[in-house]
Design a protein around this motif. Structure first.
Motif, PDB file in Angstrom:
ATOM      1  N   GLN A 223      62.444   0.892 -13.559  1.00 35.54           N
ATOM      2  CA  GLN A 223      61.469  -0.145 -13.898  1.00 35.54           C
ATOM      3  C   GLN A 223      61.944  -0.954 -15.103  1.00 35.54           C
ATOM      4  N   LEU A 224      62.456  -0.268 -16.118  1.00 33.63           N
ATOM      5  CA  LEU A 224      62.906  -0.947 -17.334  1.00 33.63           C
ATOM      6  C   LEU A 224      64.149  -1.791 -17.099  1.00 33.63           C
ATOM      7  N   ASN A 225      64.930  -1.455 -16.088  1.00 33.63           N
ATOM      8  CA  ASN A 225      66.145  -2.212 -15.772  1.00 33.63           C
ATOM      9  C   ASN A 225      65.902  -3.345 -14.790  1.00 33.63           C
ATOM     10  N   SER A 226      64.669  -3.550 -14.376  1.00 37.12           N
ATOM     11  CA  SER A 226      64.380  -4.604 -13.407  1.00 37.12           C
ATOM     12  C   SER A 226      64.758  -5.968 -13.983  1.00 37.12           C
ATOM     13  N   SER A 227      65.269  -6.830 -13.128  1.00 35.84           N
ATOM     14  CA  SER A 227      65.723  -8.143 -13.592  1.00 35.84           C
ATOM     15  C   SER A 227      64.575  -8.961 -14.166  1.00 35.84           C
ATOM     16  N   ALA A 228      63.384  -8.818 -13.601  1.00 31.92           N
ATOM     17  CA  ALA A 228      62.234  -9.574 -14.096  1.00 31.92           C
ATOM     18  C   ALA A 228      61.928  -9.213 -15.543  1.00 31.92           C
ATOM     19  N   LEU A 229      62.084  -7.938 -15.888  1.00 33.92           N
ATOM     20  CA  LEU A 229      61.804  -7.496 -17.248  1.00 33.92           C
ATOM     21  C   LEU A 229      62.952  -7.843 -18.187  1.00 33.92           C
ATOM     22  N   GLN A 230      64.176  -7.687 -17.720  1.00 31.93           N
ATOM     23  CA  GLN A 230      65.335  -7.976 -18.558  1.00 31.93           C
ATOM     24  C   GLN A 230      65.421  -9.451 -18.926  1.00 31.93           C
ATOM     25  N   ASN A 231      64.895 -10.310 -18.067  1.00 28.28           N
ATOM     26  CA  ASN A 231      64.945 -11.754 -18.316  1.00 28.28           C
ATOM     27  C   ASN A 231      63.652 -12.280 -18.921  1.00 28.28           C
ATOM     28  N   SER A 232      62.863 -11.391 -19.499  1.00 28.31           N
ATOM     29  CA  SER A 232      61.575 -11.777 -20.072  1.00 28.31           C
ATOM     30  C   SER A 232      61.598 -11.607 -21.584  1.00 28.31           C
ATOM     31  N   PRO A 233      60.571 -12.119 -22.276  1.00 25.84           N
ATOM     32  CA  PRO A 233      60.488 -11.927 -23.732  1.00 25.84           C
ATOM     33  C   PRO A 233      60.328 -10.461 -24.134  1.00 25.84           C
ATOM     34  N   LEU A 234      60.032  -9.588 -23.180  1.00 24.45           N
ATOM     35  CA  LEU A 234      59.842  -8.171 -23.481  1.00 24.45           C
ATOM     36  C   LEU A 234      61.106  -7.346 -23.237  1.00 24.45           C
ATOM     37  N   ALA A 235      62.249  -8.023 -23.127  1.00 23.20           N
ATOM     38  CA  ALA A 235      63.506  -7.305 -22.903  1.00 23.20           C
ATOM     39  C   ALA A 235      63.798  -6.336 -24.048  1.00 23.20           C
ATOM     40  N   ASN A 236      63.491  -6.740 -25.305  1.00 26.46           N
ATOM     41  CA  ASN A 236      63.718  -5.839 -26.441  1.00 26.46           C
ATOM     42  C   ASN A 236      62.828  -4.609 -26.362  1.00 26.46           C
ATOM     43  N   ALA A 237      61.591  -4.810 -25.916  1.00 20.41           N
ATOM     44  CA  ALA A 237      60.679  -3.675 -25.771  1.00 20.41           C
ATOM     45  C   ALA A 237      61.210  -2.700 -24.732  1.00 20.41           C
ATOM     46  N   ALA A 238      61.750  -3.242 -23.638  1.00 25.90           N
ATOM     47  CA  ALA A 238      62.343  -2.384 -22.619  1.00 25.90           C
ATOM     48  C   ALA A 238      63.538  -1.623 -23.189  1.00 25.90           C
ATOM     49  N   GLY A 239      64.327  -2.311 -24.020  1.00 26.42           N
ATOM     50  CA  GLY A 239      65.466  -1.656 -24.639  1.00 26.42           C
ATOM     51  C   GLY A 239      65.036  -0.510 -25.550  1.00 26.42           C
ATOM     52  N   SER A 240      63.941  -0.714 -26.292  1.00 24.82           N
ATOM     53  CA  SER A 240      63.440   0.342 -27.175  1.00 24.82           C
ATOM     54  C   SER A 240      63.020   1.566 -26.381  1.00 24.82           C
ATOM     55  N   LEU A 241      62.368   1.329 -25.268  1.00 24.85           N
ATOM     56  CA  LEU A 241      61.930   2.455 -24.445  1.00 24.85           C
ATOM     57  C   LEU A 241      63.120   3.198 -23.840  1.00 24.85           C
ATOM     58  N   LYS A 242      64.162   2.469 -23.494  1.00 23.07           N
ATOM     59  CA  LYS A 242      65.351   3.143 -22.956  1.00 23.07           C
ATOM     60  C   LYS A 242      66.018   3.997 -24.032  1.00 23.07           C
ATOM     61  N   ILE A 243      66.008   3.526 -25.276  1.00 20.23           N
ATOM     62  CA  ILE A 243      66.532   4.343 -26.370  1.00 20.23           C
ATOM     63  C   ILE A 243      65.683   5.601 -26.545  1.00 20.23           C
ATOM     64  N   ALA A 244      64.366   5.429 -26.387  1.00 17.23           N
ATOM     65  CA  ALA A 244      63.455   6.568 -26.536  1.00 17.23           C
ATOM     66  C   ALA A 244      63.738   7.660 -25.507  1.00 17.23           C
TER      67      ALA A 244
END
Length: 266
Positions: free
Chosen positions: A207-228
Protein backbone atom coordinates in the motif's frame (compact mmCIF):
# COMPACT_ATOMS: atom_id res chain seq x y z
CA UNK A 1 -10.46 -7.81 18.02
CA UNK A 2 -7.99 -9.03 20.64
CA UNK A 3 -5.64 -6.29 21.73
CA UNK A 4 -1.94 -7.08 21.99
CA UNK A 5 0.51 -5.47 24.46
CA UNK A 6 1.19 -1.92 23.33
CA UNK A 7 -2.15 -1.59 21.57
CA UNK A 8 -3.13 1.28 23.84
CA UNK A 9 -0.27 3.36 22.44
CA UNK A 10 -1.66 3.01 18.93
CA UNK A 11 -5.15 3.98 19.99
CA UNK A 12 -3.97 6.96 22.02
CA UNK A 13 -1.80 8.24 19.20
CA UNK A 14 -4.55 7.76 16.66
CA UNK A 15 -7.02 9.53 18.93
CA UNK A 16 -4.66 12.48 19.33
CA UNK A 17 -4.18 12.47 15.60
CA UNK A 18 -7.90 12.91 15.11
CA UNK A 19 -7.44 16.35 16.63
CA UNK A 20 -4.25 17.08 14.73
CA UNK A 21 -5.69 16.01 11.40
CA UNK A 22 -8.60 18.42 11.30
CA UNK A 23 -8.72 19.47 7.67
CA UNK A 24 -7.32 23.01 7.33
CA UNK A 25 -9.95 25.70 7.05
CA UNK A 26 -8.28 27.13 3.95
CA UNK A 27 -8.17 23.88 2.03
CA UNK A 28 -11.53 22.35 2.81
CA UNK A 29 -14.29 23.73 4.93
CA UNK A 30 -14.43 27.39 4.05
CA UNK A 31 -14.09 27.37 0.29
CA UNK A 32 -16.03 24.17 -0.31
CA UNK A 33 -18.68 25.63 1.93
CA UNK A 34 -18.79 28.82 -0.10
CA UNK A 35 -18.98 26.99 -3.41
CA UNK A 36 -21.18 24.08 -2.43
CA UNK A 37 -23.63 24.95 0.30
CA UNK A 38 -24.13 28.67 0.30
CA UNK A 39 -26.66 30.77 -1.52
CA UNK A 40 -29.71 28.52 -1.40
CA UNK A 41 -31.76 31.69 -1.58
CA UNK A 42 -31.26 35.47 -1.60
CA UNK A 43 -32.76 37.28 1.37
CA UNK A 44 -32.21 40.93 2.14
CA UNK A 45 -31.03 42.13 5.52
CA UNK A 46 -32.23 45.35 7.07
CA UNK A 47 -28.94 47.17 6.40
CA UNK A 48 -29.05 46.38 2.69
CA UNK A 49 -26.67 43.44 2.45
CA UNK A 50 -28.12 40.12 1.37
CA UNK A 51 -27.75 37.02 3.52
CA UNK A 52 -25.43 35.40 0.93
CA UNK A 53 -23.24 38.51 1.07
CA UNK A 54 -23.11 38.22 4.85
CA UNK A 55 -22.29 34.52 4.60
CA UNK A 56 -19.50 35.23 2.10
CA UNK A 57 -18.11 37.94 4.37
CA UNK A 58 -18.25 35.68 7.41
CA UNK A 59 -16.61 32.80 5.53
CA UNK A 60 -13.83 35.08 4.29
CA UNK A 61 -13.15 36.34 7.81
CA UNK A 62 -13.15 32.76 9.05
CA UNK A 63 -10.67 31.78 6.36
CA UNK A 64 -8.42 34.63 7.50
CA UNK A 65 -8.54 33.35 11.07
CA UNK A 66 -10.61 36.27 12.33
CA UNK A 67 -13.00 34.08 14.28
CA UNK A 68 -14.52 36.77 16.45
CA UNK A 69 -15.29 39.05 13.49
CA UNK A 70 -16.68 36.14 11.48
CA UNK A 71 -18.89 35.10 14.36
CA UNK A 72 -20.26 38.64 14.71
CA UNK A 73 -21.18 38.80 11.03
CA UNK A 74 -22.82 35.37 11.03
CA UNK A 75 -24.72 36.22 14.20
CA UNK A 76 -26.46 38.97 12.23
CA UNK A 77 -27.76 36.32 9.84
CA UNK A 78 -28.97 34.19 12.75
CA UNK A 79 -30.87 37.18 14.13
CA UNK A 80 -32.78 37.29 10.85
CA UNK A 81 -33.18 33.52 10.48
CA UNK A 82 -32.27 31.39 13.50
CA UNK A 83 -32.34 28.18 11.45
CA UNK A 84 -30.33 29.40 8.47
CA UNK A 85 -28.31 26.35 7.44
CA UNK A 86 -25.08 27.81 6.04
CA UNK A 87 -24.78 30.34 8.87
CA UNK A 88 -25.23 27.63 11.48
CA UNK A 89 -22.74 25.41 9.65
CA UNK A 90 -20.06 28.11 9.74
CA UNK A 91 -20.85 29.03 13.34
CA UNK A 92 -20.45 25.35 14.17
CA UNK A 93 -16.97 25.42 12.62
CA UNK A 94 -16.04 28.49 14.66
CA UNK A 95 -17.27 26.92 17.88
CA UNK A 96 -15.32 23.72 17.13
CA UNK A 97 -12.14 25.72 16.54
CA UNK A 98 -12.59 27.17 20.03
CA UNK A 99 -13.52 23.84 21.66
CA UNK A 100 -17.01 25.08 22.47
CA UNK A 101 -18.42 21.64 21.85
CA UNK A 102 -21.99 22.06 23.08
CA UNK A 103 -22.52 25.23 21.08
CA UNK A 104 -20.90 23.68 18.02
CA UNK A 105 -23.20 20.68 18.22
CA UNK A 106 -26.29 22.88 18.50
CA UNK A 107 -25.33 24.77 15.35
CA UNK A 108 -24.43 21.65 13.39
CA UNK A 109 -27.66 19.88 14.31
CA UNK A 110 -29.58 22.84 12.93
CA UNK A 111 -27.41 22.78 9.80
CA UNK A 112 -28.04 19.10 9.03
CA UNK A 113 -31.79 19.64 9.34
CA UNK A 114 -31.97 22.80 7.28
CA UNK A 115 -31.31 24.22 3.86
CA UNK A 116 -27.64 23.47 3.25
CA UNK A 117 -27.09 22.41 -0.32
CA UNK A 118 -24.57 19.70 0.61
CA UNK A 119 -25.71 18.18 3.90
CA UNK A 120 -22.90 15.60 3.70
CA UNK A 121 -20.49 18.31 4.84
CA UNK A 122 -22.59 19.23 7.85
CA UNK A 123 -23.13 15.58 8.83
CA UNK A 124 -19.38 14.98 8.54
CA UNK A 125 -18.62 17.91 10.83
CA UNK A 126 -21.14 16.67 13.38
CA UNK A 127 -19.59 13.19 13.25
CA UNK A 128 -16.11 14.63 13.71
CA UNK A 129 -17.26 16.57 16.77
CA UNK A 130 -18.79 13.42 18.26
CA UNK A 131 -15.56 11.54 17.51
CA UNK A 132 -13.54 14.14 19.45
CA UNK A 133 -15.90 13.64 22.39
CA UNK A 134 -15.50 9.84 22.36
CA UNK A 135 -19.13 9.37 21.33
CA UNK A 136 -18.18 6.76 18.79
CA UNK A 137 -21.60 5.23 18.16
CA UNK A 138 -23.17 8.62 17.50
CA UNK A 139 -20.22 9.61 15.33
CA UNK A 140 -20.64 6.47 13.26
CA UNK A 141 -24.32 7.28 12.71
CA UNK A 142 -23.48 10.82 11.61
CA UNK A 143 -20.88 9.57 9.14
CA UNK A 144 -23.48 7.08 7.87
CA UNK A 145 -25.77 10.02 7.16
CA UNK A 146 -22.98 11.91 5.43
CA UNK A 147 -22.28 8.95 3.16
CA UNK A 148 -25.99 8.50 2.51
CA UNK A 149 -26.05 12.04 1.16
CA UNK A 150 -22.80 11.71 -0.79
CA UNK A 151 -21.67 8.09 -1.31
CA UNK A 152 -17.90 7.71 -1.40
CA UNK A 153 -17.25 11.00 0.44
CA UNK A 154 -13.67 10.30 1.60
CA UNK A 155 -13.57 12.35 4.83
CA UNK A 156 -16.74 10.59 6.00
CA UNK A 157 -15.31 7.19 5.05
CA UNK A 158 -12.18 7.86 7.09
CA UNK A 159 -14.19 9.24 10.00
CA UNK A 160 -16.49 6.25 10.03
CA UNK A 161 -13.48 3.92 9.93
CA UNK A 162 -11.92 5.69 12.91
CA UNK A 163 -15.19 5.40 14.84
CA UNK A 164 -15.37 1.70 13.95
CA UNK A 165 -11.85 1.13 15.29
CA UNK A 166 -12.75 2.65 18.63
CA UNK A 167 -15.83 0.43 18.64
CA UNK A 168 -13.49 -2.53 17.95
CA UNK A 169 -15.14 -3.27 14.60
CA UNK A 170 -12.02 -3.90 12.56
CA UNK A 171 -13.81 -5.44 9.58
CA UNK A 172 -15.95 -2.34 9.03
CA UNK A 173 -12.91 -0.08 9.39
CA UNK A 174 -11.03 -2.19 6.82
CA UNK A 175 -13.86 -1.89 4.31
CA UNK A 176 -14.11 1.88 4.64
CA UNK A 177 -10.36 2.51 4.58
CA UNK A 178 -9.87 0.24 1.57
CA UNK A 179 -12.46 2.30 -0.30
CA UNK A 180 -10.89 5.56 0.91
CA UNK A 181 -7.44 4.32 -0.16
CA UNK A 182 -8.71 3.94 -3.71
CA UNK A 183 -9.81 7.56 -3.72
CA UNK A 184 -7.20 9.56 -1.79
CA UNK A 185 -3.61 9.42 -0.44
CA UNK A 186 -4.93 10.21 3.06
CA UNK A 187 -7.04 7.09 2.87
CA UNK A 188 -4.02 5.10 1.70
CA UNK A 189 -1.98 6.20 4.71
CA UNK A 190 -4.68 5.28 7.21
CA UNK A 191 -5.28 1.97 5.48
CA UNK A 192 -1.55 1.15 5.63
CA UNK A 193 -1.48 2.04 9.34
CA UNK A 194 -4.36 -0.31 10.03
CA UNK A 195 -2.66 -3.09 8.08
CA UNK A 196 0.47 -2.58 10.19
CA UNK A 197 -1.59 -2.69 13.35
CA UNK A 198 -3.01 -6.02 12.20
CA UNK A 199 0.53 -7.34 11.52
CA UNK A 200 -0.10 -7.48 7.78
CA UNK A 201 3.29 -5.99 7.04
CA UNK A 202 3.64 -7.02 3.41
CA UNK A 203 0.18 -5.69 2.55
CA UNK A 204 1.07 -2.43 4.30
CA UNK A 205 4.31 -2.11 2.34
CA UNK A 206 2.46 -2.75 -0.91
CA UNK A 207 0.00 0.00 0.00
CA UNK A 208 2.79 2.43 0.92
CA UNK A 209 4.60 1.71 -2.35
CA UNK A 210 1.56 2.43 -4.50
CA UNK A 211 2.25 4.92 -7.28
CA UNK A 212 -0.73 7.06 -6.26
CA UNK A 213 0.77 7.55 -2.80
CA UNK A 214 4.37 7.96 -3.95
CA UNK A 215 3.32 10.74 -6.33
CA UNK A 216 1.29 12.58 -3.69
CA UNK A 217 2.12 15.20 -1.04
CA UNK A 218 2.03 12.35 1.50
CA UNK A 219 5.03 10.55 0.00
CA UNK A 220 7.17 11.59 3.00
CA UNK A 221 4.57 10.20 5.39
CA UNK A 222 4.66 6.91 3.51
CA UNK A 223 8.45 6.94 3.75
CA UNK A 224 8.26 7.45 7.53
CA UNK A 225 5.96 4.49 7.91
CA UNK A 226 8.28 2.31 5.84
CA UNK A 227 11.15 3.27 8.15
CA UNK A 228 8.94 2.36 11.10
CA UNK A 229 8.55 -1.14 9.67
CA UNK A 230 12.27 -1.63 9.12
CA UNK A 231 14.47 -3.17 11.80
CA UNK A 232 17.95 -1.62 11.51
CA UNK A 233 19.11 0.02 14.76
CA UNK A 234 19.29 3.44 13.13
CA UNK A 235 15.61 3.43 12.11
CA UNK A 236 14.41 4.97 15.38
CA UNK A 237 17.07 7.69 15.12
CA UNK A 238 16.00 8.44 11.56
CA UNK A 239 12.39 8.81 12.63
CA UNK A 240 13.25 11.09 15.55
CA UNK A 241 15.44 13.20 13.30
CA UNK A 242 12.64 13.48 10.75
CA UNK A 243 10.18 14.35 13.53
CA UNK A 244 12.45 17.10 14.87
CA UNK A 245 12.32 18.72 11.43
CA UNK A 246 8.58 18.18 10.96
CA UNK A 247 7.02 18.85 14.35
CA UNK A 248 3.69 19.77 12.78
CA UNK A 249 3.35 16.50 10.86
CA UNK A 250 1.09 14.10 12.79
CA UNK A 251 2.15 11.16 10.62
CA UNK A 252 5.70 11.49 11.97
CA UNK A 253 4.43 10.93 15.51
CA UNK A 254 2.37 7.97 14.38
CA UNK A 255 5.34 6.42 12.56
CA UNK A 256 7.56 6.74 15.63
CA UNK A 257 4.85 5.28 17.87
CA UNK A 258 4.45 2.32 15.51
CA UNK A 259 8.22 1.75 15.47
CA UNK A 260 8.47 1.82 19.27
CA UNK A 261 5.46 -0.44 19.62
CA UNK A 262 7.01 -2.99 17.29
CA UNK A 263 10.68 -2.74 18.29
CA UNK A 264 10.85 -0.83 21.58
CA UNK A 265 12.97 2.24 22.15
CA UNK A 266 16.43 2.10 20.60
Amino acid sequence: MKRRPGTKIWFVVRERELLLLKLPMKSFYVWITIVSILFPMVTSLAEGETIPEKIMKGATLLNEGKLRDAEAVLAEVIQQDARHGPANFLLGQIAMEQNRWKEAEEHLKIAVASNVKRPALAWHSLGKLQLFQHRYGEARTSFDQSLKQTPGFVPALMGRAQAALFLVDTAAAMNDLQTAAEKSPEGSILFAELLLYLNREQDAIQQLNSSALQNSPLANAAGSLKIAISKPPESGKKLRSFLSENLGDPQSYVALAIFEQRHGRD
